[in-house]
Design a protein around this motif. Structure first.
Motif, short mmCIF file in Angstrom:
data_model
loop_
_atom_site.label_atom_id
_atom_site.label_comp_id
_atom_site.label_asym_id
_atom_site.label_seq_id
_atom_site.Cartn_x
_atom_site.Cartn_y
_atom_site.Cartn_z
N LEU A 90 58.01 -4.01 16.82
CA LEU A 90 59.08 -3.10 16.60
C LEU A 90 59.03 -2.07 17.65
CD1 LEU A 90 61.20 -2.31 14.22
CD2 LEU A 90 59.25 -0.44 13.42
N TYR A 91 57.97 -1.84 18.20
CA TYR A 91 57.81 -0.82 19.34
C TYR A 91 59.14 -1.21 20.56
CZ TYR A 91 53.21 0.18 17.52
OH TYR A 91 51.89 0.39 16.88
N ARG A 92 58.79 -2.31 21.12
CA ARG A 92 59.95 -2.66 22.08
C ARG A 92 61.39 -2.70 21.65
NH1 ARG A 92 60.73 -5.51 26.96
NH2 ARG A 92 58.52 -5.55 27.43
N TRP A 93 61.35 -3.34 20.32
CA TRP A 93 62.99 -3.22 19.77
C TRP A 93 63.50 -2.14 19.58
CZ3 TRP A 93 65.56 -1.71 15.47
CH2 TRP A 93 66.70 -2.49 15.06
N LEU A 94 62.58 -1.02 18.80
CA LEU A 94 63.25 0.31 18.86
C LEU A 94 63.23 1.15 20.10
CD1 LEU A 94 60.87 1.75 15.88
CD2 LEU A 94 63.51 1.21 15.77
N VAL A 95 62.61 0.78 21.05
CA VAL A 95 62.85 1.63 22.17
C VAL A 95 64.20 1.21 22.94
CG1 VAL A 95 61.81 2.00 24.77
CG2 VAL A 95 60.40 2.29 22.47
N GLU A 96 64.21 -0.20 22.92
CA GLU A 96 65.26 -0.67 23.80
C GLU A 96 66.71 -0.36 22.91
OE1 GLU A 96 64.65 -4.89 23.98
OE2 GLU A 96 63.40 -4.61 25.90
N ALA A 97 66.47 -0.26 21.31
CA ALA A 97 67.73 -0.15 20.75
C ALA A 97 68.31 1.51 20.86
CB ALA A 97 67.32 -0.10 19.02
N TYR A 98 67.13 2.45 21.12
CA TYR A 98 67.80 3.71 21.68
C TYR A 98 67.90 4.10 23.19
CZ TYR A 98 67.16 5.09 16.52
OH TYR A 98 67.56 5.25 15.26
N GLY A 99 67.74 3.16 23.98
CA GLY A 99 68.13 3.11 25.24
C GLY A 99 67.09 4.09 25.76
N LEU A 100 65.62 3.86 25.67
CA LEU A 100 64.69 4.73 26.38
C LEU A 100 64.12 3.75 27.16
CD1 LEU A 100 63.04 6.35 22.95
CD2 LEU A 100 64.43 7.42 24.83
N THR A 101 63.49 4.38 28.23
CA THR A 101 62.54 3.36 29.08
C THR A 101 61.20 3.30 28.35
OG1 THR A 101 63.74 4.67 30.94
CG2 THR A 101 61.57 3.47 31.30
N HIS A 102 60.87 2.18 28.61
CA HIS A 102 59.58 1.82 28.04
C HIS A 102 58.58 1.23 29.43
CE1 HIS A 102 61.31 -2.42 28.34
NE2 HIS A 102 60.04 -2.95 28.75
N ARG A 103 57.09 1.42 29.08
CA ARG A 103 56.50 1.17 30.10
C ARG A 103 55.36 0.29 29.32
NH1 ARG A 103 57.26 6.39 32.16
NH2 ARG A 103 57.92 6.13 34.51
N ALA A 104 55.33 -0.98 29.17
CA ALA A 104 54.57 -1.90 28.49
C ALA A 104 53.30 -2.37 29.21
CB ALA A 104 55.42 -3.15 28.35
N VAL A 105 52.28 -1.92 28.83
CA VAL A 105 50.74 -2.41 29.56
C VAL A 105 50.06 -3.47 28.83
CG1 VAL A 105 48.62 -1.24 29.89
CG2 VAL A 105 50.62 0.35 29.53
N PRO A 106 50.11 -4.58 29.74
CA PRO A 106 49.23 -5.77 29.30
C PRO A 106 47.86 -5.48 28.69
CG PRO A 106 50.38 -6.09 31.42
CD PRO A 106 50.31 -4.55 31.26
N LEU A 107 47.63 -6.28 27.55
CA LEU A 107 46.08 -6.30 27.12
C LEU A 107 45.29 -6.69 28.23
CD1 LEU A 107 46.87 -7.64 23.50
CD2 LEU A 107 46.73 -5.33 24.15
N ARG A 108 43.95 -6.23 28.08
CA ARG A 108 43.03 -6.89 28.86
C ARG A 108 41.97 -7.65 28.17
NH1 ARG A 108 39.58 -3.36 33.54
NH2 ARG A 108 38.61 -5.10 34.31
N ASP A 109 41.74 -8.92 28.28
CA ASP A 109 40.80 -9.52 27.55
C ASP A 109 41.16 -9.12 25.87
OD1 ASP A 109 39.20 -10.47 29.63
OD2 ASP A 109 38.14 -8.76 29.62
N TYR A 110 42.35 -9.41 25.62
CA TYR A 110 42.96 -9.08 24.09
C TYR A 110 42.75 -7.94 23.67
CZ TYR A 110 42.62 -14.45 24.70
OH TYR A 110 42.78 -15.71 24.92
#
Length: 334
Positions: free
Chosen positions: A88-108
């Protein structure tokens, strides 16, 4: 969601008996719910040792998260979160036209240093799910507080702790000091997971009263139904039923993970009611077999190619895993 048509046995997850009774006794359907879930807020506040106005109840945590993002959207800016996390995080951010910075997990796990480095002066929200929705791994409250110290003025960190009861670390005793620290942290919790009231849609936020007023979602007076409020109050008063659910879920996760691990699969047996399975070396045979056996399996998580998430959906899941291993011609699955 796949499930057996038979009712769950007595040794499986269930809502507190008092919560079920509260719903069954509720007959005043012609009257409005208690405004602002006042009694429930008071009950939650007593549970955590917080004042009632440090609690905000709404119709499910997803709705509350939606409200937080919506309230910040007009100002623009960026939102930081790990990926994968709650979809839902990405879905909501994109739905409201905000910029997102997605940080990859490290070792899960959440890469706390990388999340901190992703925070800039235009950051408005940091969303941290712990246990992580996909891997079930956790971060500590000291790490959360350290991230919040990096936020620019007006930004908020949401500590999404909806699976928190399933984690072995009992961090609730530190909620009060975290909220009282003056840091812009809002804690998100749910009645849907360990308390098994998913169908009634009740979630809540914990935070400094001034912070909830300034940045919290707009929840209308009657957004949470009367039966839902009554059941949630009863659930808060029955700690043993919740802890029983936690024990049962932990045992099911451990058993499913052991079955898979015995066949050479690398698994992450986290604390979010699921097992993450690394299928990179074995191909699609197991995921296909799990689906054919009726397991609730999710894939295509960003950053985790050839991994599948096995949800412990009901009391039949472990048996379905055994059947899937047999059908995939993996020996030793009994």
């Amino acid at each position: 969601m796949p499930s057996s048509t038979a009712p769950p046995p007595g040794d499986w997850l269930a809502a507190a008996p008092g919560a079920v009774q509260a719903v069954n006794r509720f007959v005043e359907v012609n009257r409005p719910p208690e405004a602002d879930s006042a009694s429930l807020c008071g009950e939650i506040g007593r549970y955590y040792g917080l004042p009632r106005d440090a609690v905000l109840v709404g119709p499910g945590t997803a709705s509350l998260l939606h409200g937080i993002v919506a309230r910040h959207a007009p100002a623009g800016g960026s939102v930081v979160f790990s990926e994968p996390s709650f979809f839902l995080y990405r879905w909501l951010v994109e739905a409201y036209g905000l910029t997102h910075r997605a940080v990859p997990l490290r070792d899960y796990r959440h890469d706390v240093a990388a999340i901190g480095a992703a925070i800039t002066q235009d950051t408005r929200l940091v969303l941290v799910d712990s246990p992580n929705n996909v891997t079930g791994t956790t971060i500590s409250l000291p790490e959360v507080r350290a991230l919040a110290q990096r936020l620019p003025a007006g930004a908020v960190l949401v500590f999404d702790n909806v699976y928190g009861e399933y984690a072995p670390e009992r961090i609730e005793s530190d909620f009060g000091s975290t909220i009282g620290s003056g840091l812009p942290i809002v804690i998100c919790r749910s009645f849907s997971k360990a308390r098994q009231l998913f169908g009634l849609r009740v979630g809540y936020l914990l935070g400094a009263p001034s912070l909830l007023r300034a940045v919290g979602p707009r929840v209308l007076r009657y957004d949470v139904s009367g039966p839902a409020q009554a059941a949630a109050v009863a659930s808060m008063q029955d700690e043993e039923s919740m802890r029983r659910n936690v024990r049962l879920m932990a045992a099911a996760v451990e058993e499913a993970a052991a079955l898979l691990g015995a066949q050479g699969f690398r698994v992450v047996a986290g604390h979010a009611g699921s097992v993450l399975i690394d299928c990179r070396e074995r191909g699609p045979a197991l995921p296909d077999a799990l689906r054919s056996a009726g397991c609730d399996v999710r894939s295509d998580h960003p950053g985790l190619p050839d991994h599948v998430q096995l949800l412990i959906s009901d009391h039949t899941t472990v048996g379905r895993v055994r059947a899937a291993l047999r059908s995939a011609s993996l020996t030793g699955a009994t």
